[in-house]
Design a protein around this motif. Structure first.
Motif, mmCIF file in Angstrom:
data_model
loop_
_atom_site.group_PDB
_atom_site.id
_atom_site.type_symbol
_atom_site.label_atom_id
_atom_site.label_comp_id
_atom_site.label_asym_id
_atom_site.label_seq_id
_atom_site.Cartn_x
_atom_site.Cartn_y
_atom_site.Cartn_z
ATOM 1 N N PRO A 106 34.153 48.028 32.090
ATOM 2 C CA PRO A 106 35.611 47.957 32.216
ATOM 3 C C PRO A 106 36.083 47.987 33.665
ATOM 4 O O PRO A 106 35.607 48.779 34.470
ATOM 5 N N ILE A 107 37.026 47.123 33.986
ATOM 6 C CA ILE A 107 37.745 47.194 35.253
ATOM 7 C C ILE A 107 38.999 48.024 35.003
ATOM 8 O O ILE A 107 39.721 47.776 34.036
ATOM 9 N N PRO A 108 39.294 49.046 35.810
ATOM 10 C CA PRO A 108 40.485 49.867 35.575
ATOM 11 C C PRO A 108 41.749 49.019 35.461
ATOM 12 O O PRO A 108 41.871 47.981 36.139
ATOM 13 N N PRO A 109 42.689 49.426 34.629
ATOM 14 C CA PRO A 109 43.873 48.589 34.356
ATOM 15 C C PRO A 109 44.626 48.138 35.600
ATOM 16 O O PRO A 109 45.090 47.000 35.664
ATOM 17 N N GLN A 110 44.754 49.009 36.605
ATOM 18 C CA GLN A 110 45.542 48.682 37.793
ATOM 19 C C GLN A 110 44.679 48.259 38.989
ATOM 20 O O GLN A 110 45.196 48.053 40.087
ATOM 21 N N SER A 111 43.393 48.122 38.764
ATOM 22 C CA SER A 111 42.485 47.856 39.880
ATOM 23 C C SER A 111 42.596 46.426 40.384
ATOM 24 O O SER A 111 42.664 45.472 39.603
ATOM 25 N N LEU A 150 29.517 51.246 40.951
ATOM 26 C CA LEU A 150 30.788 50.529 40.969
ATOM 27 C C LEU A 150 31.869 51.373 41.637
ATOM 28 O O LEU A 150 31.980 52.568 41.373
ATOM 29 N N SER A 151 32.661 50.727 42.485
ATOM 30 C CA SER A 151 33.597 51.456 43.346
ATOM 31 C C SER A 151 34.932 50.719 43.421
ATOM 32 O O SER A 151 34.965 49.504 43.661
ATOM 33 N N GLU A 152 36.031 51.466 43.225
ATOM 34 C CA GLU A 152 37.365 50.898 43.399
ATOM 35 C C GLU A 152 37.816 51.210 44.831
ATOM 36 O O GLU A 152 38.112 52.343 45.166
ATOM 37 N N GLY A 162 41.202 59.038 53.001
ATOM 38 C CA GLY A 162 40.405 58.441 51.941
ATOM 39 C C GLY A 162 40.378 59.338 50.711
ATOM 40 O O GLY A 162 40.732 60.518 50.760
ATOM 41 N N GLN A 163 39.981 58.754 49.597
ATOM 42 C CA GLN A 163 39.914 59.477 48.323
ATOM 43 C C GLN A 163 38.650 59.032 47.590
ATOM 44 O O GLN A 163 38.707 58.385 46.547
ATOM 45 N N TRP A 164 37.495 59.372 48.144
ATOM 46 C CA TRP A 164 36.239 58.856 47.610
ATOM 47 C C TRP A 164 36.041 59.221 46.139
ATOM 48 O O TRP A 164 35.550 58.417 45.362
ATOM 49 N N THR A 165 36.403 60.434 45.774
ATOM 50 C CA THR A 165 36.206 60.846 44.377
ATOM 51 C C THR A 165 36.990 59.948 43.437
ATOM 52 O O THR A 165 36.487 59.533 42.387
ATOM 53 N N LYS A 166 38.227 59.609 43.777
ATOM 54 C CA LYS A 166 39.032 58.738 42.929
ATOM 55 C C LYS A 166 38.384 57.365 42.772
ATOM 56 O O LYS A 166 38.427 56.771 41.690
ATOM 57 N N GLY A 167 37.818 56.839 43.838
ATOM 58 C CA GLY A 167 37.240 55.502 43.796
ATOM 59 C C GLY A 167 35.877 55.425 43.160
ATOM 60 O O GLY A 167 35.388 54.330 42.851
ATOM 61 N N LYS A 168 35.256 56.587 42.939
ATOM 62 C CA LYS A 168 33.875 56.608 42.455
ATOM 63 C C LYS A 168 33.727 57.263 41.080
ATOM 64 O O LYS A 168 32.599 57.495 40.641
ATOM 65 N N SER A 169 34.816 57.556 40.400
ATOM 66 C CA SER A 169 34.750 58.378 39.182
ATOM 67 C C SER A 169 35.172 57.648 37.915
ATOM 68 O O SER A 169 35.329 58.269 36.869
ATOM 69 N N LEU A 170 35.324 56.348 37.977
ATOM 70 C CA LEU A 170 35.902 55.605 36.861
ATOM 71 C C LEU A 170 34.925 55.474 35.691
ATOM 72 O O LEU A 170 33.707 55.456 35.878
ATOM 73 N N PRO A 171 35.441 55.399 34.473
ATOM 74 C CA PRO A 171 34.574 55.332 33.292
ATOM 75 C C PRO A 171 33.570 54.176 33.360
ATOM 76 O O PRO A 171 33.917 53.057 33.765
ATOM 77 N N ARG A 272 38.974 43.557 31.636
ATOM 78 C CA ARG A 272 40.085 44.366 32.105
ATOM 79 C C ARG A 272 40.446 45.414 31.054
ATOM 80 O O ARG A 272 40.819 45.070 29.936
ATOM 81 N N ALA A 273 40.274 46.685 31.389
ATOM 82 C CA ALA A 273 40.669 47.757 30.474
ATOM 83 C C ALA A 273 42.185 47.790 30.364
ATOM 84 O O ALA A 273 42.906 47.374 31.279
ATOM 85 N N THR A 274 42.669 48.282 29.233
ATOM 86 C CA THR A 274 44.110 48.377 29.014
ATOM 87 C C THR A 274 44.562 49.821 29.119
ATOM 88 O O THR A 274 43.786 50.762 28.897
#
Length: 281
Positions: A106-111, A150-152, A162-171, A272-274
Motif C-alpha cells: 500500500p502507498i499511504p493515501p496522502q503520499s 519503503l520510505s515516505e 526531519g521526522q524519520w519515524t513518521k517516514g519509516k513506520s507505514l503499514p 493506493r490505500a484509501t
C-alpha cells in the motif's frame, strides 16, 4: 519451510512443522539452524510442493526490533545531499511494518514521495550487549535476509529536524525475504543488490561498498542497546532511489522487484490505500 538445492541445482522445499511452527528469535536462540540441518540429514521432514501456491510470509517471524542504519553507502549519502557518516546513523522501525516478499504494497493515501530501498538484513541469533570484539559480533549473527525499507520522504524529511519515524513506520513498509540464509553459507560483504521499477534497473551495487560492514554494525549497536535473537538489522541502501531526483516516486500500479545474490528475489505491486472511515476504524 526449508529450501535446499539438489545436485542439479533445483530447489526442493521441506515442511519444518515437526520441529517448529515458525522461525523466530526463540527458535534461532535454541540452535534452530543446526536442528534444521540435522533434520534434513536424517530425512525428518516431508517434501512439499514448490513453488507453493500459498502466500509466502517473512522468512523470520515478526522481530522484537527492527534497527536500521542510514546512509551506509557513500553514493547514497551523496544523492541524499549528505556527507558520508563517520559513525553509523541509527534509527528504528516498528516491527508491525513487516510484510511478505510478494505481498501487495500500500502507498499511504496522502503520499506523493513513496520510495524504495533494497537492503541487506542481519538476523540476530543470540543476545548481544557490550560485545568486546568484531569476532564476537560475527558469532552473534544467525543469518541474512533481503528487505525493502519503503520510505515516505516528505513525512521523513519535512521540517528543520526531519521526522524519520513518521517516514519509516507505514503499514507493510518492510517486505522481507524470500530467504533467510544461515550466516555460514553466505559472505555478507560481497553481495550484489539490485532494484527494478516497472522493469527498469534503478539500483545496482554491492555490499562491498558498505561504509560500515555487517560485523562492525552489530558490534557498534551492542554498545548502545541490547540486541536479541530474531532482531532484524537493516544495513542501508545504495544509490538509485527516487530521492535522488533522477526517478519518479512510486505510484498506483507500479511494480518493484529486488534481488540480492544468494538471498532471492522479491516483488511488490503497489496500490493506493484509501482513508479509513470512522466505522472502519
Amino acid at each position: 519451510m526449508a529450501i535446499t538445492l539438489d545436485k542439479e541445482g533445483h530447489e526442493r522445499a521441506f515442511d519444518l512443522s515437526p520441529i517448529v511452527d515458525d522461525i523466530d528469535g526463540a527458535f534461532l536462540a535454541a540452535d534452530g539452524v543446526d536442528r534444521v540441518r540435522k533434520g534434513l540429514d536424517n530425512n525428518v521432514f516431508d517434501e512439499i510442493e514448490w513453488p507453493t501456491p500459498q502466500r509466502i510470509g517473512s522468512p523470520v517471524a515478526r522481530p522484537a526490533n527492527i534497527i536500521c542504519i542510514g546512509m551506509n553507502y557513500a553514493a547514497h549519502a551523496a544523492e541524499s545531499g549528505a556527507e558520508p557518516p563517520t559513525t553509523p546513523v541509527v534509527f528504528l522501525k516498528p516491527s508491525n511494518t513487516i510484510a511478505g516478499p510478494y505481498d501487495a504494497a500500500p502507498i499511504p493515501p496522502q503520499s506523493e514521495q513513496y520510495d524504495w530501498e533494497v537492503e541487506l538484513g542481519i538476523i540476530m541469533g543470540s543476545s548481544a550487549q557490550y560485545l568486546a570484539s568484531i569476532e564476537d559480533a560475527k558469532q552473534a549473527v544467525a543469518g541474512y535476509v533481503m528487505a525493502n525499507d519503503l520510505s515516505e520522504r516528505d513525512y521523513q524529511l519535512n521540517g528543520p529536524a526531519g521526522q524519520w519515524t513518521k517516514g519509516k513506520s507505514l503499514p507493510s513498509s518492510t517486505p522481507v525475504g524470500p530467504w533467510f540464509v544461515p550466516a555460514d553459507q553466505v559472505d555478507p560483504n560481497a553481495l550484489r543488490l539490485r532494484t527494478w521499477v516497472n522493469g527498469e534497473l534503478r539500483q545496482d551495487s554491492s555490499t562491498a561498498d558498505l561504509i560500515f560492514d555487517t560485523a562492525t554494525i552489530v558490534h557498534h549497536l551492542s554498545q548502545y542497546m541490547l540486541l536479541e535473537p530474531g532482531d532484524l538489522i537493516l544495513t542501508g541502501t545504495p544509490e538509485g532511489v527516487a530521492l535522488s531526483g533522477r526517478f519518479p516516486y512510486l505510484d498506483d500500479g507500479d511494480i518493484v522487484e529486488m534481488e540480492i545474490d544468494e538471498l532471492g528475489r522479491q516483488r511488490q505491486q503497489f496500490f493506493r490505500a484509501t482513508t479509513a472511515t470512522a466505522e472502519e476504524k
